[in-house]
Design a protein around this motif. Structure first.
Motif, mmCIF file in Angstrom:
data_model
loop_
_atom_site.group_PDB
_atom_site.id
_atom_site.type_symbol
_atom_site.label_atom_id
_atom_site.label_comp_id
_atom_site.label_asym_id
_atom_site.label_seq_id
_atom_site.Cartn_x
_atom_site.Cartn_y
_atom_site.Cartn_z
ATOM 1 N N ILE A 1 -22.554 8.891 47.132
ATOM 2 C CA ILE A 1 -23.276 7.927 46.294
ATOM 3 C C ILE A 1 -22.396 6.709 46.013
ATOM 4 C CG2 ILE A 1 -22.578 9.008 44.138
ATOM 5 C CD1 ILE A 1 -25.415 8.503 43.117
ATOM 6 N N GLU A 2 -23.013 5.534 45.931
ATOM 7 C CA GLU A 2 -22.279 4.305 45.623
ATOM 8 C C GLU A 2 -23.169 3.373 44.800
ATOM 9 O OE1 GLU A 2 -19.807 0.695 47.780
ATOM 10 O OE2 GLU A 2 -20.816 2.176 49.022
ATOM 11 N N TYR A 3 -22.575 2.810 43.736
ATOM 12 C CA TYR A 3 -23.254 1.821 42.906
ATOM 13 C C TYR A 3 -22.400 0.562 42.845
ATOM 14 C CZ TYR A 3 -26.724 5.104 41.234
ATOM 15 O OH TYR A 3 -27.773 5.983 41.157
ATOM 16 N N PHE A 4 -23.074 -0.577 42.850
ATOM 17 C CA PHE A 4 -22.388 -1.862 42.816
ATOM 18 C C PHE A 4 -23.090 -2.753 41.799
ATOM 19 C CE2 PHE A 4 -21.991 -6.270 44.183
ATOM 20 C CZ PHE A 4 -20.629 -6.391 44.353
ATOM 21 N N SER A 5 -22.301 -3.448 40.967
ATOM 22 C CA SER A 5 -22.888 -4.389 40.011
ATOM 23 C C SER A 5 -22.009 -5.631 39.940
ATOM 24 C CB SER A 5 -23.023 -3.756 38.629
ATOM 25 O OG SER A 5 -21.755 -3.412 38.123
ATOM 26 N N SER B 1 -19.999 -13.844 35.438
ATOM 27 C CA SER B 1 -18.776 -14.593 35.749
ATOM 28 C C SER B 1 -18.264 -14.309 37.159
ATOM 29 C CB SER B 1 -17.680 -14.271 34.729
ATOM 30 O OG SER B 1 -17.316 -12.911 34.837
ATOM 31 N N GLY B 2 -18.964 -13.481 37.922
ATOM 32 C CA GLY B 2 -18.571 -13.199 39.300
ATOM 33 C C GLY B 2 -17.746 -11.933 39.449
ATOM 34 N N GLY B 3 -17.442 -11.262 38.352
ATOM 35 C CA GLY B 3 -16.716 -9.994 38.416
ATOM 36 C C GLY B 3 -17.613 -8.895 38.951
ATOM 37 N N THR B 4 -17.019 -7.920 39.624
ATOM 38 C CA THR B 4 -17.803 -6.833 40.211
ATOM 39 C C THR B 4 -17.279 -5.477 39.737
ATOM 40 O OG1 THR B 4 -16.392 -6.728 42.189
ATOM 41 C CG2 THR B 4 -18.347 -8.158 42.287
ATOM 42 N N TYR B 5 -18.164 -4.493 39.792
ATOM 43 C CA TYR B 5 -17.824 -3.112 39.476
ATOM 44 C C TYR B 5 -18.470 -2.253 40.544
ATOM 45 C CZ TYR B 5 -17.516 1.301 36.872
ATOM 46 O OH TYR B 5 -17.263 2.586 36.474
ATOM 47 N N ASN B 6 -17.635 -1.507 41.267
ATOM 48 C CA ASN B 6 -18.105 -0.660 42.349
ATOM 49 C C ASN B 6 -17.654 0.766 42.064
ATOM 50 O OD1 ASN B 6 -19.230 -0.055 44.862
ATOM 51 N ND2 ASN B 6 -17.263 -0.280 45.892
ATOM 52 N N ILE B 7 -18.587 1.710 42.099
ATOM 53 C CA ILE B 7 -18.249 3.108 41.843
ATOM 54 C C ILE B 7 -18.833 3.969 42.953
ATOM 55 C CG2 ILE B 7 -20.225 3.432 40.287
ATOM 56 C CD1 ILE B 7 -18.367 5.342 38.658
ATOM 57 N N VAL C 1 -14.737 10.947 41.914
ATOM 58 C CA VAL C 1 -15.161 9.572 41.674
ATOM 59 C C VAL C 1 -14.034 8.580 41.935
ATOM 60 C CG1 VAL C 1 -16.186 8.047 39.950
ATOM 61 C CG2 VAL C 1 -16.632 10.495 39.856
ATOM 62 N N LYS C 2 -14.396 7.439 42.511
ATOM 63 C CA LYS C 2 -13.486 6.297 42.679
ATOM 64 C C LYS C 2 -14.238 5.054 42.218
ATOM 65 C CE LYS C 2 -10.865 8.193 46.492
ATOM 66 N NZ LYS C 2 -10.347 7.993 47.841
ATOM 67 N N ALA C 3 -13.548 4.219 41.460
ATOM 68 C CA ALA C 3 -14.179 2.986 40.965
ATOM 69 C C ALA C 3 -13.216 1.824 41.120
ATOM 70 C CB ALA C 3 -14.578 3.150 39.498
ATOM 71 N N LYS C 4 -13.801 0.627 41.233
ATOM 72 C CA LYS C 4 -13.004 -0.594 41.355
ATOM 73 C C LYS C 4 -13.643 -1.667 40.486
ATOM 74 C CE LYS C 4 -11.522 -3.965 44.827
ATOM 75 N NZ LYS C 4 -11.593 -4.301 46.261
ATOM 76 N N LYS C 5 -12.863 -2.216 39.560
ATOM 77 C CA LYS C 5 -13.314 -3.307 38.688
ATOM 78 C C LYS C 5 -12.563 -4.555 39.120
ATOM 79 C CE LYS C 5 -15.051 -5.309 34.951
ATOM 80 N NZ LYS C 5 -15.737 -6.488 35.387
ATOM 81 N N LYS C 6 -13.316 -5.548 39.538
ATOM 82 C CA LYS C 6 -12.719 -6.791 40.038
ATOM 83 C C LYS C 6 -13.159 -7.935 39.127
ATOM 84 C CE LYS C 6 -12.085 -9.147 44.372
ATOM 85 N NZ LYS C 6 -12.266 -9.042 45.821
ATOM 86 N N TYR D 1 -24.113 0.324 32.919
ATOM 87 C CA TYR D 1 -22.906 0.528 33.736
ATOM 88 C C TYR D 1 -21.771 1.222 32.991
ATOM 89 C CZ TYR D 1 -25.553 -3.135 36.038
ATOM 90 O OH TYR D 1 -26.564 -3.876 36.570
ATOM 91 N N ASN D 2 -21.984 1.637 31.741
ATOM 92 C CA ASN D 2 -20.947 2.367 31.018
ATOM 93 C C ASN D 2 -20.636 3.647 31.785
ATOM 94 O OD1 ASN D 2 -20.904 0.432 29.034
ATOM 95 N ND2 ASN D 2 -22.035 1.648 27.552
ATOM 96 N N THR D 3 -19.343 3.962 31.873
ATOM 97 C CA THR D 3 -18.904 5.116 32.642
ATOM 98 C C THR D 3 -17.904 5.911 31.823
ATOM 99 O OG1 THR D 3 -19.093 3.729 34.626
ATOM 100 C CG2 THR D 3 -18.015 5.853 34.876
#
Length: 194
Positions: free
Chosen positions: A57-61, A65-71, A91-96, A117-119
């Motif tokens: 599974i993968e979620y992207f938001s 301001s152009g920041g992204t959150y991918n889990i 789980v792996k997540a990336k906050k950019k 998007y709260n995790t």
């Protein structure tokens, strides 16, 4: 009452007071750990049910301001009672964010809300941000408050410092942080590495 009996009574009160403080200190920590372990068991139980399981599974938001959150996760299960809640495993997540280094998070389990998007990461959460590394049992990313809360056995490391605390709060916008301990009398331990 003679002086000898008074001293014995006073010493007995001190011993009882010390025992009470020790009991309350360790009993409250045990209760907190038991509560956290119960949460982990609940997540594991939810994920062990084979119905509504999604693999890879993968979620992207993306924010304004152009920041992204991918889990991403190995598996996920959508809750029957609330379809916005998904329990994730491995789980792996990336906050950019713009003008800042990426934040990488890994954990055994997470509870993800697709609406806000709260995790909530459970079980050995590891965070990497540039030269900073943080390990803890639990991590809550609260996007509505722009706040990350790390708690239970928090260990922070960078090139020069190793720090031990019970709780770390990080403002996701300013990157300001606040450390604390459960018991006000306990102190945060800082070790300088050379």
């Amino acid at each position: 009452m003679n002086q000898k009996t008074g001293i014995q009574f006073f010493l007995l009160l001190i011993v009882l007071l010390i025992l009470l403080v020790i009991f309350l200190k360790y009993f409250s920590q045990e209760t907190s750990s038991k509560k956290m372990n119960d949460e982990e068991k609940k997540v594991s139980k939810v994920l062990s049910d084979k119905s509504n399981i999604i693999k890879n599974i993968e979620y992207f938001s993306q924010d304004d301001s152009g920041g992204t959150y991918n889990i991403t996760a190995e598996t996920g299960k959508i809750m029957d009672k609330d379809s916005n809640i998904i329990f994730l495993k491995n789980v792996k997540a990336k906050k950019k964010t713009l003008n800042s280094e990426d934040i990488f998070i890994e954990s055994n389990f997470a509870k993800y809300n697709t609406k806000n998007y709260n995790t909530n990461f459970y079980g050995k959460a590891n965070v990497k941000y540039g030269e900073h590394k943080i390990n803890c049992k639990y991590l809550d990313l609260l996007f509505e408050e722009n706040l990350a809360i790390l708690y239970e056995d928090v260990v922070y490391k960078n090139l020069e410092t190793k720090l031990f605390a019970d709780r770390l709060e990080i403002d996701l916008i300013t990157k300001n942080s606040k450390l604390s301990m459960k018991e006000g009398k306990e102190k945060i331990k800082i070790v300088y590495i050379k």
